[in-house]
Scaffold this active site. Structure first.
Site, PDB file in Angstrom:
ATOM      1  NE  ARG A 179       6.350  -0.827  10.038  1.00 21.67           N
ATOM      2  CZ  ARG A 179       5.231  -0.655   9.482  1.00 21.67           C
ATOM      3  NH1 ARG A 179       5.135   0.050   8.230  1.00 21.67           N
ATOM      4  NH2 ARG A 179       3.996  -1.059   9.943  1.00 21.67           N
ATOM      5  NE  ARG A 237       2.039  -4.987  11.195  1.00 28.11           N
ATOM      6  CZ  ARG A 237       3.065  -4.607  10.331  1.00 28.11           C
ATOM      7  NH1 ARG A 237       4.103  -5.408  10.498  1.00 28.11           N
ATOM      8  NH2 ARG A 237       2.703  -3.986   9.339  1.00 28.11           N
ATOM      9  NE  ARG A 285       7.384  -2.993   5.950  1.00 23.15           N
ATOM     10  CZ  ARG A 285       5.968  -2.768   5.877  1.00 23.15           C
ATOM     11  NH1 ARG A 285       5.548  -2.254   4.842  1.00 23.15           N
ATOM     12  NH2 ARG A 285       5.420  -2.861   7.132  1.00 23.15           N
ATOM     13  CE  LYS A 337      -2.560  -0.964   3.737  1.00 21.69           C
ATOM     14  NZ  LYS A 337      -1.767  -2.012   4.054  1.00 21.69           N
ATOM     15  NE  ARG A 375      -4.308  -1.224   9.606  1.00 20.20           N
ATOM     16  CZ  ARG A 375      -3.235  -0.609   9.204  1.00 20.20           C
ATOM     17  NH1 ARG A 375      -3.319   0.498   8.709  1.00 20.20           N
ATOM     18  NH2 ARG A 375      -2.168  -1.308   9.124  1.00 20.20           N
TER      19      ARG A 375
HETATM   20  P1  AMP Z   1       0.941   0.489   8.748  1.00 18.12           P
HETATM   21  O1  AMP Z   1       2.126   1.377   8.846  1.00 18.12           O
HETATM   22  O2  AMP Z   1      -0.106   0.683   8.125  1.00 18.12           O
HETATM   23  O3  AMP Z   1       1.249  -1.087   8.739  1.00 18.12           O
HETATM   24  O4  AMP Z   1       0.229   0.661  10.340  1.00 18.12           O
HETATM   25  C1  AMP Z   1       1.275   0.156  11.634  1.00 18.12           C
HETATM   26  C2  AMP Z   1       0.434   0.154  12.916  1.00 18.12           C
HETATM   27  O5  AMP Z   1      -0.159   1.250  13.055  1.00 18.12           O
HETATM   28  C3  AMP Z   1      -0.887  -1.168  12.610  1.00 18.12           C
HETATM   29  O6  AMP Z   1      -0.326  -2.252  13.194  1.00 18.12           O
HETATM   30  C4  AMP Z   1      -1.839  -0.520  13.813  1.00 18.12           C
HETATM   31  O7  AMP Z   1      -1.212  -0.621  15.023  1.00 18.12           O
HETATM   32  C5  AMP Z   1      -1.678   1.050  13.646  1.00 18.12           C
HETATM   33  N1  AMP Z   1      -2.670   1.715  12.561  1.00 18.12           N
HETATM   34  C6  AMP Z   1      -2.283   2.477  11.404  1.00 18.12           C
HETATM   35  N2  AMP Z   1      -3.538   2.639  10.695  1.00 18.12           N
HETATM   36  C7  AMP Z   1      -4.531   2.260  11.868  1.00 18.12           C
HETATM   37  C8  AMP Z   1      -5.977   2.593  11.636  1.00 18.12           C
HETATM   38  N3  AMP Z   1      -6.506   3.061  10.596  1.00 18.12           N
HETATM   39  N4  AMP Z   1      -6.555   2.132  12.763  1.00 18.12           N
HETATM   40  C9  AMP Z   1      -6.011   1.451  13.697  1.00 18.12           C
HETATM   41  N5  AMP Z   1      -4.683   1.507  13.879  1.00 18.12           N
HETATM   42  C10 AMP Z   1      -3.984   1.652  12.907  1.00 18.12           C
END
Ligand code: AMP
Length: 209
Positions: free
Chosen positions: A153, A164, A120, A11, A86
Site C-alpha cells: 500500500r 499515520r 504488509r 483490524k 477515527r
Molecule cells: P485504513 O485502511 O483504515 O488504514 O485507512 C487508510 C487511510 O484512509 C487513512 O490513513 C485515512 O487517510 C483514511 N481513512 C480511513 N478511515 C478514515 C476515517 N474514519 N476518517 C478519516 N480518514 C479515514
C-alpha cells in the site's frame, strides 16, 4: 460493533473473521476510500490528497460516505465498522445515527505495529492481505486466492507510517476513553497469531453477551 486500534493492529484481518462468524456486514472506511480513489470519483480525488500523507480525510466526507453505506441492505442485520470512527466528531455523529453495542479495542505494542505495517502486502486484484513474515503467501509476491501480483500500500511506506501512527495517537486514541465511559469497550490483546487474537475476541464477546 466497532473495531478500534492503531494502524497495523490487525483490524481488517480480524474484522473479516468476525463478520464471517457472526454474519455481519464488514464495513471498512479505508477500503471504501481506496476504492473511490481507484475509480477517481469526486470523493476519491479529494480523499487521496490526505491519504497519501497519512492524514485523516475530513470528517464530513467520511461521515457522508458511511451514512450512505449503512443504507445498503447487507448492513440492515448488523455490521462491524473497521476504521470508523477515527475522531471524536465521527464518534459523536455515529451515536446520533445508530446504537453501538460493543467496541473492541485491539491493543498492540508500538514496535510490533511498525513491523506489521512495513511487512504488509495486499493483492492488487482481490484485496486479500498478507504479511511477508506473519502470514506469507505460498509463492512469494503472488496472491494465494486469485494468483495476481501482491503490492505494498502506498501509505505503508516508512515515512507515511510515522505520520499515520502520530495521527492515531492524537486523534483516534481518545476514543478509547470515550467508549470506556459508556461501558461498551472491550480491550483485546493484539499480539500473537491471527487465530489467537481471534480467540481473544470471541471470548471477549461471549463475556459481553
Ligand atoms: P485504513 O485502511 O483504515 O488504514 O485507512 C487508510 C487511510 O484512509 C487513512 O490513513 C485515512 O487517510 C483514511 N481513512 C480511513 N478511515 C478514515 C476515517 N474514519 N476518517 C478519516 N480518514 C479515514
Amino acid at each position: 460493533m466497532i473495531l478500534l486500534g492503531a494502524p497495523g493492529a490487525g483490524k481488517g484481518t480480524q474484522a473479516k473473521l468476525i463478520a464471517k462468524k457472526f454474519q455481519l456486514a464488514h464495513i471498512a472506511t479505508g477500503d471504501l476510500l481506496r476504492d473511490s480513489v481507484a475509480k477517481e470519483t469526486t470523493l476519491g480525488v479529494q480523499a487521496k490528497e490526505y491519504m497519501d500523507k497519512g492524514e485523516l480525510v475530513p470528517d464530513q466526507l467520511v461521515i457522508d460516505m458511511i451514512k450512505e453505506r449503512l443504507t445498503q441492505s447487507d448492513a440492515l442485520n448488523g455490521y462491524i465498522l473497521d476504521g470508523f470512527p477515527r475522531t471524536l466528531q465521527q464518534a459523536e455523529k455515529m451515536i446520533e445515527v445508530e446504537d453501538v453495542d460493543v467496541v473492541l479495542n485491539i491493543d498492540v505494542d508500538f514496535n510490533l505495529l511498525l513491523e506489521r505495517l512495513t511487512g504488509r502486502r495486499s493483492c492488487s486484484r482481490c484485496g486479500e492481505v498478507f504479511h511477508i513474515k506473519y502470514n506469507p503467501p505460498t509463492t512469494e509476491n503472488i496472491c494465494d486466492k486469485c494468483g495476481a501480483q501482491l503490492t505494498q500500500r502506498a501509505d505503508d511506506k516508512e515515512e507515511v507510517i510515522r505520520n499515520r501512527l502520530e495521527t492515531y495517537n492524537n486523534q483516534t486514541k481518545p476514543l478509547i476513553q470515550f467508549y470506556k465511559q459508556r461501558n461498551i469497550l472491550k480491550n483485546i490483546r493484539g499480539s500473537g497469531t491471527i487465530e489467537e487474537i481471534f480467540e481473544n475476541i470471541v471470548s471477549a464477546l461471549e463475556e459481553f453477551k
